[in-house]
Design an enzyme around this catalytic site. Structure first.
Site: not given
Length: 126
Positions: A12, A16, A38-41, A59-60, A65, A85, A92, A95, A101
């Site tokens: 989150h 990050k 994910t993109g930003t992470t 990005s998530g 995700d 977080d 989202h 997600d 799950r």
């Protein structure tokens, strides 16, 4: 090293920097993994660990995700580290629940914080 295990990294926004610090502290161990993020992470981790083999997805909130979820469902992800977080409402959030799950359904280890992530990569070191 085509048979390397695959690790998925997600964090989150407020986590990050924590995930990037975790990656930097464990760069030698993480270099043995194929990593999807994910993109930003993934970008944040690459900023501090440019030598890591990281495939950046969307990005998530834009579907990253779900992309990681699909990789879990096809057996292409062996472990999931998701720095969550818990103090900030996430639009989202569904997600996150979907990824949890899938990790349970496909029986892959999942860490939601640094303490568990440290244990996970230590256990999976071999």
């Amino acid at each position: 090293m085509a048979d390397r295990k695959c690790l998925a990294l997600i964090a989150h926004d407020q986590k990050k920097d924590d995930l990037a610090a975790f990656a930097k502290a464990n760069e030698a161990v993480l270099s043995k993994w194929k990593i999807v993020a994910t993109g930003t992470t993934g970008g944040r981790v690459l900023d501090v660990c440019p030598a890591l083999d990281i495939v950046r997805l969307k990005s998530g909130p834009l579907g990253g995700d779900q992309q990681i979820g699909a990789l879990i469902a096809t057996g292409d992800v062996d472990c999931l580290i998701f720095f969550v977080d818990p103090l900030t409402a996430m639009p989202h959030d569904v997600d996150v629940k979907a990824l949890m799950r899938l990790a349970i359904v496909y029986d892959i280890p999942m860490a939601l914080n640094r303490a568990t992530a440290e244990q996970l990569i230590d256990f999976r070191r071999n």
